[in-house]
Write a protein that holds these residues in place. Sequence first.
Motif, PDB file in Angstrom:
ATOM      1  N   MET A   1       0.844  -1.187   0.000  1.00 52.85           N
ATOM      2  CA  MET A   1       0.000   0.000   0.000  1.00 52.85           C
ATOM      3  C   MET A   1       0.885   1.245   0.000  1.00 52.85           C
ATOM      4  O   MET A   1       1.916   1.295   0.675  1.00 52.85           O
ATOM      5  N   LYS A   2       0.479   2.229  -0.765  1.00 55.89           N
ATOM      6  CA  LYS A   2       1.210   3.493  -0.800  1.00 55.89           C
ATOM      7  C   LYS A   2       1.123   4.179   0.562  1.00 55.89           C
ATOM      8  O   LYS A   2       0.098   4.086   1.242  1.00 55.89           O
ATOM      9  N   THR A   3       2.181   4.858   0.952  1.00 59.42           N
ATOM     10  CA  THR A   3       2.121   5.681   2.152  1.00 59.42           C
ATOM     11  C   THR A   3       1.282   6.918   1.833  1.00 59.42           C
ATOM     12  O   THR A   3       1.106   7.284   0.657  1.00 59.42           O
ATOM     13  N   PHE A   4       0.795   7.594   2.880  1.00 62.53           N
ATOM     14  CA  PHE A   4      -0.003   8.789   2.611  1.00 62.53           C
ATOM     15  C   PHE A   4       0.872   9.899   2.037  1.00 62.53           C
ATOM     16  O   PHE A   4       0.398  10.744   1.263  1.00 62.53           O
ATOM     17  N   ASN A   5       2.151   9.864   2.355  1.00 64.55           N
ATOM     18  CA  ASN A   5       3.082  10.818   1.758  1.00 64.55           C
ATOM     19  C   ASN A   5       3.167  10.607   0.247  1.00 64.55           C
ATOM     20  O   ASN A   5       3.215  11.566  -0.533  1.00 64.55           O
ATOM     21  N   ASP A   6       3.163   9.332  -0.182  1.00 62.45           N
ATOM     22  CA  ASP A   6       3.146   9.016  -1.609  1.00 62.45           C
ATOM     23  C   ASP A   6       1.860   9.526  -2.256  1.00 62.45           C
ATOM     24  O   ASP A   6       1.871  10.029  -3.378  1.00 62.45           O
ATOM     25  N   VAL A   7       0.749   9.379  -1.550  1.00 58.57           N
ATOM     26  CA  VAL A   7      -0.542   9.840  -2.060  1.00 58.57           C
ATOM     27  C   VAL A   7      -0.525  11.353  -2.240  1.00 58.57           C
ATOM     28  O   VAL A   7      -1.013  11.883  -3.250  1.00 58.57           O
ATOM     29  N   GLU A   8       0.036  12.073  -1.274  1.00 61.60           N
ATOM     30  CA  GLU A   8       0.098  13.535  -1.373  1.00 61.60           C
ATOM     31  C   GLU A   8       0.937  13.970  -2.579  1.00 61.60           C
ATOM     32  O   GLU A   8       0.600  14.949  -3.259  1.00 61.60           O
ATOM     33  N   LYS A   9       2.012  13.241  -2.856  1.00 63.14           N
ATOM     34  CA  LYS A   9       2.825  13.541  -4.036  1.00 63.14           C
ATOM     35  C   LYS A   9       2.025  13.267  -5.310  1.00 63.14           C
ATOM     36  O   LYS A   9       2.134  13.996  -6.302  1.00 63.14           O
ATOM     37  N   GLU A  10       1.218  12.214  -5.276  1.00 66.80           N
ATOM     38  CA  GLU A  10       0.374  11.867  -6.424  1.00 66.80           C
ATOM     39  C   GLU A  10      -0.642  12.972  -6.689  1.00 66.80           C
ATOM     40  O   GLU A  10      -0.912  13.323  -7.844  1.00 66.80           O
ATOM     41  N   VAL A  11      -1.209  13.520  -5.639  1.00 61.98           N
ATOM     42  CA  VAL A  11      -2.184  14.609  -5.768  1.00 61.98           C
ATOM     43  C   VAL A  11      -1.530  15.837  -6.397  1.00 61.98           C
ATOM     44  O   VAL A  11      -2.107  16.496  -7.268  1.00 61.98           O
ATOM     45  N   ILE A  12      -0.309  16.137  -5.954  1.00 62.65           N
ATOM     46  CA  ILE A  12       0.425  17.275  -6.530  1.00 62.65           C
ATOM     47  C   ILE A  12       0.676  17.052  -8.014  1.00 62.65           C
ATOM     48  O   ILE A  12       0.516  17.964  -8.843  1.00 62.65           O
ATOM     49  N   ALA A  13       1.049  15.816  -8.375  1.00 65.69           N
ATOM     50  CA  ALA A  13       1.310  15.496  -9.785  1.00 65.69           C
ATOM     51  C   ALA A  13       0.045  15.590 -10.625  1.00 65.69           C
ATOM     52  O   ALA A  13       0.104  15.904 -11.825  1.00 65.69           O
ATOM     53  N   LEU A  14      -1.104  15.347 -10.005  1.00 66.98           N
ATOM     54  CA  LEU A  14      -2.380  15.395 -10.722  1.00 66.98           C
ATOM     55  C   LEU A  14      -3.007  16.776 -10.735  1.00 66.98           C
ATOM     56  O   LEU A  14      -3.995  17.005 -11.436  1.00 66.98           O
ATOM     57  N   ASP A  15      -2.435  17.700  -9.996  1.00 71.82           N
ATOM     58  CA  ASP A  15      -3.080  19.005  -9.807  1.00 71.82           C
ATOM     59  C   ASP A  15      -3.318  19.736 -11.130  1.00 71.82           C
ATOM     60  O   ASP A  15      -4.353  20.384 -11.303  1.00 71.82           O
ATOM     61  N   PHE A  16      -2.384  19.619 -12.080  1.00 70.92           N
ATOM     62  CA  PHE A  16      -2.527  20.342 -13.350  1.00 70.92           C
ATOM     63  C   PHE A  16      -3.761  19.889 -14.134  1.00 70.92           C
ATOM     64  O   PHE A  16      -4.305  20.645 -14.946  1.00 70.92           O
ATOM     65  N   SER A  17      -4.225  18.638 -13.903  1.00 68.88           N
ATOM     66  CA  SER A  17      -5.326  18.080 -14.701  1.00 68.88           C
ATOM     67  C   SER A  17      -6.641  18.825 -14.491  1.00 68.88           C
ATOM     68  O   SER A  17      -7.532  18.770 -15.343  1.00 68.88           O
ATOM     69  N   LYS A  18      -6.777  19.541 -13.385  1.00 70.87           N
ATOM     70  CA  LYS A  18      -8.017  20.275 -13.118  1.00 70.87           C
ATOM     71  C   LYS A  18      -8.229  21.414 -14.111  1.00 70.87           C
ATOM     72  O   LYS A  18      -9.335  21.948 -14.234  1.00 70.87           O
ATOM     73  N   ASP A  19      -7.192  21.782 -14.832  1.00 68.08           N
ATOM     74  CA  ASP A  19      -7.282  22.881 -15.790  1.00 68.08           C
ATOM     75  C   ASP A  19      -7.577  22.398 -17.207  1.00 68.08           C
ATOM     76  O   ASP A  19      -7.497  23.179 -18.162  1.00 68.08           O
ATOM     77  N   TRP A  20      -7.922  21.101 -17.341  1.00 70.64           N
ATOM     78  CA  TRP A  20      -8.138  20.538 -18.668  1.00 70.64           C
ATOM     79  C   TRP A  20      -9.439  19.735 -18.717  1.00 70.64           C
ATOM     80  O   TRP A  20      -9.932  19.263 -17.690  1.00 70.64           O
ATOM     81  N   LEU A  21      -9.956  19.569 -19.924  1.00 66.06           N
ATOM     82  CA  LEU A  21     -11.090  18.683 -20.179  1.00 66.06           C
ATOM     83  C   LEU A  21     -10.587  17.539 -21.052  1.00 66.06           C
ATOM     84  O   LEU A  21      -9.821  17.755 -21.993  1.00 66.06           O
ATOM     85  N   TYR A  22     -11.034  16.320 -20.735  1.00 70.89           N
ATOM     86  CA  TYR A  22     -10.523  15.128 -21.401  1.00 70.89           C
ATOM     87  C   TYR A  22     -11.628  14.383 -22.147  1.00 70.89           C
ATOM     88  O   TYR A  22     -12.770  14.342 -21.700  1.00 70.89           O
ATOM     89  N   GLU A  23     -11.237  13.775 -23.258  1.00 66.83           N
ATOM     90  CA  GLU A  23     -12.090  12.794 -23.927  1.00 66.83           C
ATOM     91  C   GLU A  23     -11.436  11.436 -23.728  1.00 66.83           C
ATOM     92  O   GLU A  23     -10.264  11.248 -24.073  1.00 66.83           O
ATOM     93  N   PHE A  24     -12.206  10.494 -23.172  1.00 65.47           N
ATOM     94  CA  PHE A  24     -11.692   9.149 -22.932  1.00 65.47           C
ATOM     95  C   PHE A  24     -12.163   8.192 -24.021  1.00 65.47           C
ATOM     96  O   PHE A  24     -13.086   8.493 -24.780  1.00 65.47           O
TER      97      PHE A  24
END
Length: 356
Positions: free
Chosen positions: A314-337
Amino acid sequence: MKKFSIFKISFILITLGLAIFLSLSNRYDSQGHVKKAFPNLIVDLKKINKISIQYTDHMTSISREKNKWYLDNYNQYPVDIKKINNFFLNLSNGTFIDKKNADSKGLKKLGLDNTYSNQNQSKSIQLHSDNNILYHFIIGKKSNQNLSKQVHYYRDMNTNLVWLFKSNLQLPEEELSWINTSIINIERWRIKKIEVTHTFKKDSFAIYRSNYSDQNYKFLDLPKGFEFSNSYSQNALAASFENIDILNIIPKNIDDNFTVLSDIELSTFDGLVINFQIIKFNKKKYIRIQAKGDRNVRKELTEEDKKIVGMPAMKTFNDVEKEVIALDFSKDWLYEFDENTMNEFYKKRSDIIIKK
């Protein structure tokens, strides 16, 4: 048969095979050169701020601003830095293993004449420094040489000299293959709960796993007299987050002129929470992504979980927080899946459970 005769026959066969392999050549260098293809590339890296790759039917353009790279044709969407590093690493490690001179007819046969033949899968590559082109070359037809690394015909655009270029260079055919999709994909074994909220509340539902080691998902508040419609539908929904294929990206510069169709909130045992909101904008459907970390969602491994051999860590919560930071830019985009992912995202309560 005498040993000398066997040797002579073997030599003739080897020579004949080499002649066939080099049949497209006009004149190969007799010394069999082996040298670095890009001896100055590492030094020049600090100058290079743009990569242009011309394919048969499109051009990929990647620009650098400071230490980050972006897709020019997708409104400066971030490129995966690991893929950029691999691109330059494989170029710098590439070698020229033989050379020849070729006329215009020979260049065409080898995919080096600017026609970008589909048959030869030719690619013209330019490495820029501001308004200057530092490198401009074509990688053409693949050689038939049986080597562990890829060998292609290569031509520097400033000369007709053709080389056999040996490297591990693999260029994505699709432009969006340069981005990092793995930060959006979530492994099924991490997912604790998926809550799907549709416009019509009766279509909404949630599935969950009680423990990290559970193989199958349960239906939250399963009504009496109901059961899963089949044995895989709920698991297929969870598995769809592992292989999301991004088809298009646009900046999130929209106003309130859009319609929310549904919300999908995914939470993991390690504390990651991602909201995938499906919206309709300009007659098309897009996904908005918002990620956060939540310690209250996190559920540590049970003693029973720890006993299972091969259980993913299981990822540590510190790893999760880093993941959130890495994903932060995605809130500024719209995606087609991709269609398969969207079919799973559109699932309604009636697709998951039925009356017994």
